[in-house]
Motif scaffolding. Structure first.
Motif, PDB file in Angstrom:
ATOM      1  N   THR A 263      -8.361  -4.875   9.230  1.00 50.20           N
ATOM      2  CA  THR A 263      -8.441  -4.912   7.967  1.00 50.20           C
ATOM      3  C   THR A 263      -9.821  -5.159   7.334  1.00 50.20           C
ATOM      4  OG1 THR A 263      -6.609  -6.553   8.107  1.00 50.20           O
ATOM      5  CG2 THR A 263      -8.018  -6.787   5.884  1.00 50.20           C
ATOM      6  N   LEU A 264     -10.693  -5.371   8.067  1.00 53.11           N
ATOM      7  CA  LEU A 264     -12.090  -5.346   7.540  1.00 53.11           C
ATOM      8  C   LEU A 264     -12.568  -3.810   7.499  1.00 53.11           C
ATOM      9  CD1 LEU A 264     -13.875  -8.442   9.073  1.00 53.11           C
ATOM     10  CD2 LEU A 264     -13.330  -8.122   6.458  1.00 53.11           C
TER      11      LEU A 264
ATOM     12  N   ALA B 177      -1.334  -4.940  18.497  1.00 49.70           N
ATOM     13  CA  ALA B 177      -0.350  -5.419  17.656  1.00 49.70           C
ATOM     14  C   ALA B 177      -0.738  -5.877  16.420  1.00 49.70           C
ATOM     15  CB  ALA B 177       0.588  -6.407  18.355  1.00 49.70           C
ATOM     16  N   GLY B 178      -1.726  -6.833  16.351  1.00 48.27           N
ATOM     17  CA  GLY B 178      -2.598  -7.100  15.352  1.00 48.27           C
ATOM     18  C   GLY B 178      -3.115  -5.844  14.381  1.00 48.27           C
ATOM     19  N   ALA B 179      -3.787  -4.913  15.076  1.00 52.18           N
ATOM     20  CA  ALA B 179      -4.306  -3.924  14.221  1.00 52.18           C
ATOM     21  C   ALA B 179      -2.990  -3.118  13.531  1.00 52.18           C
ATOM     22  CB  ALA B 179      -5.004  -2.983  15.250  1.00 52.18           C
ATOM     23  N   LEU B 180      -1.798  -3.062  14.259  1.00 50.91           N
ATOM     24  CA  LEU B 180      -0.751  -2.220  13.688  1.00 50.91           C
ATOM     25  C   LEU B 180      -0.281  -2.968  12.425  1.00 50.91           C
ATOM     26  CD1 LEU B 180       1.374  -0.136  13.951  1.00 50.91           C
ATOM     27  CD2 LEU B 180       2.755  -1.847  15.344  1.00 50.91           C
ATOM     28  N   TYR B 181      -0.265  -4.346  12.467  1.00 48.99           N
ATOM     29  CA  TYR B 181       0.132  -5.108  11.318  1.00 48.99           C
ATOM     30  C   TYR B 181      -0.676  -4.684  10.238  1.00 48.99           C
ATOM     31  CZ  TYR B 181       1.276  -8.969   8.272  1.00 48.99           C
ATOM     32  OH  TYR B 181       1.821  -9.474   6.917  1.00 48.99           O
ATOM     33  N   ALA B 182      -2.000  -4.714  10.387  1.00 53.40           N
ATOM     34  CA  ALA B 182      -2.915  -4.471   9.499  1.00 53.40           C
ATOM     35  C   ALA B 182      -2.983  -3.060   8.933  1.00 53.40           C
ATOM     36  CB  ALA B 182      -4.549  -4.571   9.923  1.00 53.40           C
ATOM     37  N   CYS B 183      -2.501  -2.067   9.461  1.00 49.02           N
ATOM     38  CA  CYS B 183      -2.802  -0.679   9.206  1.00 49.02           C
ATOM     39  C   CYS B 183      -1.109  -0.063   8.391  1.00 49.02           C
ATOM     40  CB  CYS B 183      -2.814   0.308  10.587  1.00 49.02           C
ATOM     41  SG  CYS B 183      -4.323   0.300  11.138  1.00 49.02           S
ATOM     42  N   ASN B 184      -0.327  -0.914   8.858  1.00 46.34           N
ATOM     43  CA  ASN B 184       0.969  -0.494   8.596  1.00 46.34           C
ATOM     44  C   ASN B 184       1.863  -1.392   7.266  1.00 46.34           C
ATOM     45  OD1 ASN B 184       3.981   0.193   8.588  1.00 46.34           O
ATOM     46  ND2 ASN B 184       3.359   2.052   9.556  1.00 46.34           N
ATOM     47  N   ASP B 185       2.088  -0.784   6.139  1.00 53.21           N
ATOM     48  CA  ASP B 185       2.580  -1.666   5.101  1.00 53.21           C
ATOM     49  C   ASP B 185       4.072  -1.841   5.385  1.00 53.21           C
ATOM     50  OD1 ASP B 185       0.340  -1.939   3.723  1.00 53.21           O
ATOM     51  OD2 ASP B 185       0.529  -0.139   2.358  1.00 53.21           O
TER      52      ASP B 185
END
Length: 334
Positions: free
Chosen positions: A59-60, A189-197
């Protein structure tokens, strides 16, 4: 990034899981079956940390990208000042206690930990630094992820494929106490949540208390009875974390002041609990008073972790303000 009280609360839950696992499983010598029930808590806590870390860091980076470009050197500066000073203070504490005869270990184990190799199985990391395997996982991931983020045209596709490969490897390859495959999958998985609306919208739409309880059971029960079912963890933990935004009762607990206070100092607590919460017979002079743990954690957070993080942000801003070499400028603007 403005503090997210829900995420800080989950940080608190994660580190308390580790503390409870070590305290009940090792330090206090609780009778069966408590140690067996407590054992999965440490692994669950670390998996929660991994998902949170992947989400926050990504996110950052995405916000930085939206403001004009990701500066790789600035990112590494922030991470170094965030992670290394509290870690090195912990190492110094261990060496001093070894000198005083309070604990015993081979000094090379600290070098192995400082090189972030405790997750490889190739180096010896004794109890006092064994928990830094999770730091090794994170630093190895973040050595590559910011660079990939600047060049990948389809980030969602890459992350989905990466998670699939990691979970396949977890299922097919021999099991270990700490699975790198599962750990990296949780961060991804955390990165995926941040990347994908779309992922964010799906979780928000399908948030319910019953589904949250099922996901929590899917994380807690497999380590007890069916370890390979932990393959569900990278899918269940993001749901647990982010569906909570839509569940007022759970959100109220997570955003409470006590859990947020624990969450803010979770890194220092994670480092130092390892010194206090092992078997009492491993201390030649007897275990240190458990009441010293919150004192040491507070000192680490307020005197080292927090000030050094501020310095890291200043260094990061200074790096981003410097005139860049044309090649670096091209990289940052991609």
């Amino acid at each position: 990034m403005q503090r997210d009280r829900l995420i800080d609360g989950y940080r608190g839950v994660a580190v308390l899981c580790v503390v409870a696992s070590h305290a009940l499983g090792y330090h206090f010598g609780t009778p069966p079956p408590i140690p067996r029930l407590a054992q999965p808590l440490a692994e669950i806590g670390v998996q929660i940390f991994f998902v949170i870390s992947g989400y926050i860091i990504t996110t950052l980076l995405l916000k930085e990208e939206a403001r004009g470009g990701i500066s790789i050197p600035a990112f590494y500066a922030r991470r170094a000042f965030r992670i290394l000073p509290p870690l090195f203070a912990y190492f110094i504490g261990l060496l001093l206690l070894r000198r005083l005869g309070v604990i015993t270990f081979n000094p090379s184990t600290i070098a192995n930990s400082a090189l972030f190799t405790c997750n490889t199985g190739l180096t010896d990391c004794e109890w006092w630094v064994a928990h830094t395997w999770s730091l090794a996982v994170e630093e190895q991931f973040y050595l590559a992820w910011p660079l990939l983020l600047t060049i990948l045209p389809r980030r969602t596709g890459f992350l989905v494929g990466l998670i699939a490969v990691l979970l396949t490897a977890y299922l097919l390859l021999p099991a270990h106490d700490h699975s790198n495959w599962l750990a990296f999958a949780c961060i991804a998985a955390g990165a995926l949540y941040a990347c994908n609306d779309d992922v964010k919208a799906w979780i928000a739409k399908h948030a319910s208390y019953w589904a949250w309880l099922v996901a929590a059971a899917a994380v807690f029960l497999p380590p007890l009875e069916a370890p390979r079912l932990q393959v569900l963890t990278p899918l269940a933990v993001p749901y647990i974390l982010f569906a909570s935004r839509e569940l007022p009762l759970i959100r109220r607990v997570l955003e409470s002041t006590p859990l947020n206070a624990v969450g803010l100092c979770s890194y220092s607590l994670y480092l130092w609990q390892q010194l206090f919460l092992t078997w009492t017979d491993v201390y030649p002079l007897g275990p240190p008073p458990i009441m010293l743990l919150p004192v040491v954690v507070a000192a680490s957070y307020f005197l080292i972790e927090k000030p050094c993080a501020r310095i890291g942000h200043r260094v990061s801003n200074w790096i981003k303000a410097r005139p860049l070499h044309p090649a670096q400028a091209d990289l940052d603007l991609r």
